[in-house]
Design a protein around this motif. Structure first.
Motif, mmCIF file in Angstrom:
data_model
loop_
_atom_site.group_PDB
_atom_site.id
_atom_site.type_symbol
_atom_site.label_atom_id
_atom_site.label_comp_id
_atom_site.label_asym_id
_atom_site.label_seq_id
_atom_site.Cartn_x
_atom_site.Cartn_y
_atom_site.Cartn_z
ATOM 1 N N ARG A 161 -6.932 -26.616 15.535
ATOM 2 C CA ARG A 161 -6.126 -27.292 14.363
ATOM 3 C C ARG A 161 -4.578 -27.196 14.662
ATOM 4 N NH1 ARG A 161 -10.504 -23.967 12.536
ATOM 5 N NH2 ARG A 161 -11.640 -25.113 10.687
ATOM 6 N N VAL A 162 -4.388 -26.089 15.234
ATOM 7 C CA VAL A 162 -2.756 -25.718 15.553
ATOM 8 C C VAL A 162 -2.545 -25.558 17.053
ATOM 9 C CG1 VAL A 162 -2.291 -25.087 13.429
ATOM 10 C CG2 VAL A 162 -3.146 -23.163 14.822
ATOM 11 N N TYR A 215 4.419 -12.869 12.248
ATOM 12 C CA TYR A 215 3.470 -14.006 11.712
ATOM 13 C C TYR A 215 4.296 -15.074 11.479
ATOM 14 C CZ TYR A 215 -0.389 -15.658 8.454
ATOM 15 O OH TYR A 215 -1.588 -16.326 8.089
ATOM 16 N N ARG A 216 5.541 -15.012 10.887
ATOM 17 C CA ARG A 216 6.269 -16.034 10.446
ATOM 18 C C ARG A 216 6.841 -16.708 11.891
ATOM 19 N NH1 ARG A 216 4.728 -13.376 6.729
ATOM 20 N NH2 ARG A 216 4.595 -14.157 4.680
ATOM 21 N N PRO A 248 1.677 -19.361 9.260
ATOM 22 C CA PRO A 248 1.671 -19.896 7.898
ATOM 23 C C PRO A 248 1.219 -21.560 7.953
ATOM 24 C CG PRO A 248 3.535 -18.651 7.876
ATOM 25 C CD PRO A 248 3.247 -18.474 9.172
ATOM 26 N N LYS A 249 1.478 -22.110 8.956
ATOM 27 C CA LYS A 249 1.256 -23.463 9.152
ATOM 28 C C LYS A 249 -0.484 -23.588 9.201
ATOM 29 C CE LYS A 249 1.356 -27.321 12.559
ATOM 30 N NZ LYS A 249 1.971 -27.943 13.385
ATOM 31 N N LEU A 250 -1.315 -22.589 9.942
ATOM 32 C CA LEU A 250 -2.507 -22.595 9.955
ATOM 33 C C LEU A 250 -3.171 -22.466 8.557
ATOM 34 C CD1 LEU A 250 -5.285 -22.722 11.332
ATOM 35 C CD2 LEU A 250 -4.992 -20.041 12.105
ATOM 36 N N GLU A 251 -2.422 -21.482 7.847
ATOM 37 C CA GLU A 251 -3.078 -21.211 6.248
ATOM 38 C C GLU A 251 -2.872 -22.765 5.653
ATOM 39 O OE1 GLU A 251 -0.816 -18.483 4.133
ATOM 40 O OE2 GLU A 251 -1.105 -16.598 5.747
#
Length: 301
Positions: A204-205, A279-280, A285-288
């Motif tokens: 997905r990413v 994480y950032r 966060p794009k995956l979230e």
């Protein structure tokens, strides 16, 4: 050509041109040490041999290759070795859920077992010289370097091993320095191009994964020669009492390269700070967001 009488010696693993080992070899050579440069294919070291360095073939994953190198170094140095730099390493960028264990074992063979084997094999020569071991670790040992769990694990193992090795060799006068290496210009990210399996939950990413493949070469990256100069400066400092080493003497821990200062500071602030930042930085966060959209789409089907 071997070392001159009284000339200190430095054996460096992984000296293929373009990498940290090559830069360290040139820097130690410029400081007057006799460098013994090694690589699996010794033919790539021809230019270094022309400069007056000794060059040897060495595969740190092969016991017979290490034994042969040990014997050849003993002949060159009369059985002593002042500095051993364990630099040879292998990158490993894959999500933890996509690893192939045979591939993982190869990375551990080079990054961990090779370091252990070299220290064990050359302990006699280092003890004879009351010498110094420098193990090239990484900030990955103490950071959650996303898509690098295997690499992180190998460098964390080197850190843990080195701390104990330091105490065990202290009675013999042998010092152990650990290089906590940040982003440094090298060839390590270009040797093996890895891809995500078609079934990976991170397809997905995929763009984030592909960005991560060369992250170390595009984010705060320090010139190889600058890193080498700083490390050699520290390695050649005089001895100092334990609590003064980091400022005035040869340090037990050497932090340098891109992001080194930030990670060093973050290690004092706590695990949560580094987790939040990485994480950032890795844009997870794009995956979230993608997963939330997928969940919402399922509701309307």
């Amino acid at each position: 050509m071997g070392p001159k009488p009284g000339q200190k010696t430095a054996l460096i693993t992984g000296c293929t041109p373009g990498g940290i080992g090559h830069a360290l070899a040139l820097e130690f050579h410029s400081r007057g040490l006799h460098v013994i440069a090694t690589a699996r294919n010794s033919s790539v070291l021809a230019e270094m041999a022309a400069l007056g360095m000794s060059t040897l073939a060495l595969d740190v994953t092969k016991a017979d290759s290490i034994a042969t190198c040990h014997a050849e170094v003993a002949k060159l140095t009369n059985g002593t070795l002042d500095i051993l730099i364990n630099n040879a390493g292998r990158t490993h960028t894959h999500p933890a859920t996509d690893i192939d264990l045979d591939d993982v074992r190869e990375t551990f063979e080079t990054n961990v077992f090779g370091v252990m084997a070299m220290c064990a094999a050359f302990a006699d020569q280092l003890i004879a010289a009351r010498g110094l071991i420098i193990n090239i670790a990484s900030l990955a040992a103490v950071t959650p370097y996303v898509f690098g769990s295997v690499y992180c694990a190998t460098k964390a193992a080197v850190v843990g091993y080195s701390r104990t090795l330091r105490l065990e060799l202290k009675p013999f006068g042998v010092r152990v320095m650990v290089a906590m290496t940040g982003t440094v210009r090298s060839q390590i990210a270009s040797k093996t191009h890895r891809t995500l399996p078609a079934t990976s939950i991170y397809q997905r990413v995929r763009d984030l994964f592909e960005r991560r493949l060369t992250f170390s070469q595009n984010n705060g990256t320090v010139k190889t020669e600058d890193f080498a100069r700083q490390l050699v400066d520290s390695a050649l400092r005089r001895e100092a009492p334990l609590f003064l080493r980091s400022w005035f003497g040869r340090p037990d821990w050497f932090w340098a390269g891109g992001w080194a200062r930030q990670v060093w500071l973050g290690s004092f602030l706590g695990e949560g700070v580094l987790d939040f930042a990485l994480y950032r930085l890795m844009k997870l966060p794009k995956l979230e967001t993608v997963l939330k959209k997928e969940a919402e789409q399922k509701k309307f089907k």
